[in-house]
Design an enzyme around this catalytic site. Structure first.
Site, PDB file in Angstrom:
ATOM      1  N   VAL A 162      28.038 -93.724 185.316  1.00  0.00           N
ATOM      2  CA  VAL A 162      26.961 -92.769 185.538  1.00  0.00           C
ATOM      3  C   VAL A 162      26.963 -91.733 184.421  1.00  0.00           C
ATOM      4  CG1 VAL A 162      25.984 -91.074 187.128  1.00  0.00           C
ATOM      5  CG2 VAL A 162      27.165 -93.076 188.038  1.00  0.00           C
ATOM      6  N   CYS A 163      25.778 -91.394 183.930  1.00  0.00           N
ATOM      7  CA  CYS A 163      25.621 -90.263 183.006  1.00  0.00           C
ATOM      8  C   CYS A 163      24.297 -89.582 183.331  1.00  0.00           C
ATOM      9  CB  CYS A 163      25.687 -90.724 181.552  1.00  0.00           C
ATOM     10  SG  CYS A 163      24.299 -91.762 181.056  1.00  0.00           S
ATOM     11  N   ARG A 164      23.773 -88.792 182.416  1.00  0.00           N
ATOM     12  CA  ARG A 164      22.558 -88.036 182.699  1.00  0.00           C
ATOM     13  C   ARG A 164      21.331 -88.938 182.781  1.00  0.00           C
ATOM     14  NH1 ARG A 164      18.693 -85.200 179.419  1.00  0.00           N
ATOM     15  NH2 ARG A 164      17.851 -83.357 180.470  1.00  0.00           N
TER      16      ARG A 164
END
Length: 724
Positions: free
Chosen positions: A681-683
């Site tokens: 998960v990231c932005r």
């Protein structure tokens, strides 16, 4: 009441300039500087020397009686000078307009007949009224929409036509023809029947003009050769040997003609030709006036010049003349002779009246072959080979207009060719304005200017696009398609900065297009910003409430735009971990926290090898009991790894996620569970994809990427944890 006052005010705005335009002679006499009298008289006399032979010769091009050319020369010079704007322009018969008049009238009336001469007068009045109304209603700017290529093409074609047409009287040939092809065939077939004395006079006239110009270019070569030719005919009695002469000219003031000005049938038949004559006359006159004003520094009034040309044509038609326009050759002579005001043209008209009474008897022996020779030399000068070459090299659109007009002038009805050239000019203008130059730009190496750099990779987050043209209804589709295609080609660029420095106006269609672009970028989790908007564009945005829709913070000052977007909107993690470009000044001071050598860049990652998981599906996997999905309850709960920075993680994250920043994940020996599915998960998903590709390269294949990152998670309305 207010509506009535408004209509009266608008009427006053229209009538007041019209009165000013018509009062031009009074203003000219009241403000005339007496110190200009001597140079104006000298210039007027100098122009008269070439005006007299030109007036007769140009009338013959139109196949009209010579006196009609003289009458037009007198009235065109006087009336055009009194009501015109330019101090040096000289109005009267011209070769191109004469040819256009003949071509237009020949399709309606038999040349050489009395009806032909009457129709020429009606056409002059019709063209003059059209020009006058354009000036009174201040439509002078319309002449700017006619390409210079139309004039070059028409003048060149007219020059060729005039030269071909004058070969017959030059050699004393007589045959019937209706077009260029028939004329050339007739000349070739009848060449052996040339009249010897006529040919000698015609060819001798041409040779003598060339010699005199070589000796001294300032000599009135045409007048001298015509006088010599007349003298030769008189002394040798060549008129009795078959040499055609002009004959006795009338010695009287221009008489008032009896014209059928209210005959609707005649008007309808002449309307197309009159429109072509008026349009070409205005464009030609304006071009000449501008070329002279560029040297004198005079400020021209196009509307006043339109009024002057209109009044001149009306008077020429009413008093037994035919249409005319500004003459390049006479204007050049007038300017070089030292003309200081438009009174120089008026004086030339007065001198023409004197010449009419004193020199008219001498024209009785003026051979038409000599006039043909003068016209052929003049026609040769109409073909501007240098200008043709420049246009041919410059732009395909201008070149096509020039060629079309030239070929049409030779092989089509001339008025149709002229109007076709004007229509093509308008079409080219519409095409150019509806397809404005629009391009992505980047700062130069000094970060001082934005330039087009196709060889330079763009910023992975921010697209900067500059528009060179107005955002009006004809151009918005082209602009929208360009930006949409660019966005499709660069899906990672979720932010757009539109530079509108070169956009002068924006209509409601432009506003609607901008709203569509803003919605498109915002639907993708990005935004649109604008810089360089001028006052008129800002007022349109304000009146249409687009500024509220866009947000005042998104309309930026040009010098501060990049800085504000960089620090307030762009994802710094992408700049630090992924972007090797360093496109902006603000990028230069960013730390390079990891060496990305060996780590795949975004454009090197094959998306088909990356597994994605939708936010809602991940939520169901993480919370099988609350989802109510039995199948999901039997599925192993994935291990979520958040690869963002700690500060981002603290602002909001998936509750079950483990924080392992990207540099830590890629630079240390991190132990990830081998028996579980790993979800990164990231932005927005960019860092996750890079992390997934890097892990796959070392053999860790049980990885997935959260589609759209935390932005998509939030858009789906799913809960997130916040650390305080």
């Amino acid at each position: 009441m207010f509506a009535k006052l408004g209509s009266q005010f608008n009427l006053q705005q229209t009538v007041a300039p019209a009165v000013r335009f018509l009062r031009r002679p009074a203003v000219l006499f009241r403000t005339y500087d007496r110190s200009n009298l001597r140079p104006d008289l000298t210039a007027g006399l100098t122009v008269t020397v070439i005006l007299l032979p030109q007036a007769i010769a140009f009338a013959l091009i139109a196949e009209l009686p010579p006196q009609m050319g003289i009458y037009s020369a007198i009235l065109g010079a006087i009336v055009g000078g009194l009501w015109g704007s330019s101090n040096q322009i000289h109005t009267g018969p011209t070769n191109a307009i004469s040819l256009l008049v003949f071509s237009s009238l020949a399709a309606v009336v038999a040349p050489g007949s009395m009806q032909f001469a009457i129709a020429a007068g009606v056409m002059a009045v019709m063209a003059g009224l059209f020009q006058l109304l354009m000036g009174l209603f201040r439509l002078g700017m319309l002449v700017n929409f006619v390409s210079h290529s139309v004039i070059v093409g028409f003048a060149s074609g007219a020059g060729v036509l005039i030269a071909i047409k004058q070969v017959s009287p030059l050699l004393g040939l007589s045959f019937e023809s209706h077009n260029v092809a028939e004329t050339l065939v007739g000349i070739a077939a009848n060449l052996s029947n040339s009249h010897t004395q006529t040919a000698v006079i015609g060819l001798g006239t041409m040779l003598l003009i060339v010699i005199l110009r070589r000796i001294n270019n300032r000599l009135p070569a045409a007048l001298i050769t015509m006088m010599i030719a007349s003298l030769v005919v008189f002394l040798l009695r060549l008129d009795e040997a078959g040499v055609r002469v002009i004959g006795q000219l009338p010695t009287s003031f221009p008489p008032l003609a009896d014209l059928p000005l209210f005959n609707l049938e005649v008007i309808s038949q002449l309307s197309t030709g009159a429109l072509a004559v008026a349009a070409i006359g205005l464009v030609e006159t304006t071009a000449i006036a501008r070329s002279v004003s560029a040297q004198t520094g005079q400020r021209l009034d196009s509307n006043q010049e339109f009024v002057g040309q209109g009044m001149a044509n009306i008077f020429m038609g009413l008093f037994s003349g035919y249409p005319g326009a500004g003459s390049f050759s006479r204007t050049a002579v007038n300017f070089k002779a030292g003309a200081k005001s438009s009174m120089a043209a008026v004086f030339s008209g007065i001198f023409m009246i004197i010449a009419l009474f004193t020199l008219a008897p001498l024209a009785a022996y003026l051979p038409t072959a000599a006039l043909a020779g003068v016209l052929i030399i003049t026609a040769y000068g109409m073909v501007d080979k240098g200008e043709i070459a420049r246009i041919w090299r410059s732009h395909p659109g201008d070149a096509s207009i020039m060629v079309t007009t030239l070929v049409g002038t030779l092989f089509l009805e001339i008025e149709f060719a002229v109007l076709l050239g004007i229509i093509l000019s308008l079409g080219l203008y519409i095409w150019r304005t509806s397809t404005p130059r629009i391009q992505p730009v980047l700062p130069d190496d000094t970060f001082s200017h934005f330039i087009y750099r196709p060889e330079q990779s763009p910023c992975p987050q921010l697209a900067i696009i500059e528009v060179y043209g107005d955002l009006y209804f004809g151009a918005v589709n082209y602009v929208e398609e360009f930006i949409t295609d660019y966005a499709d080609a660069h899906p990672e660029q979720r932010y757009l900065l539109l530079r509108l420095d070169h956009v002068n106006t924006c209509d409601f269609s432009g506003i609607h297009m901008l709203e569509t672009l803003v919605k498109m970028y915002r639907d993708q989790g990005g935004d649109v910003f604008m810089a360089g908007t001028n006052y008129r564009v800002k007022q349109m945005m304000l009146s249409s409430e687009f500024d509220s829709f866009l947000g005042e913070n998104n309309i930026l000052d040009e010098d501060e735009a990049i800085g504000k977007i960089f620090y307030q909107n762009l994802d710094p993690a992408i700049c630090i971990y992924e972007c090797p470009i360093r496109a902006f000044r603000e990028c230069q001071n960013l730390p390079k926290r990891i060496d990305l050598a060996g780590i795949p860049l975004m454009d090197e990652i094959a998306s088909e090898h990356i597994m994605f998981v939708e936010p809602l599906h991940l939520w169901q996997q993480l919370h099988p009991a609350s989802s109510g999905n039995g199948a999901a309850a039997n599925t192993a709960v994935p291990h979520v790894v958040d690869v963002r920075e700690p500060r981002e993680y603290r602002q909001g994250h998936i509750a079950e996620a483990q924080l392992i920043p990207l540099p830590t994940l890629l630079s240390t020996d991190v132990k990830l569970p081998a028996d579980k599915q790993i979800v990164l998960v990231c932005r927005s998903g960019r860092r996750s994809r890079r992390a997934a590709a890097a892990l796959q390269n070392i053999g860790c294949m049980n990885v997935q990427v959260l589609q759209g990152g935390m932005l998509a998670w939030n858009s789906a309305g799913l809960l997130e944890a916040v650390d305080f």
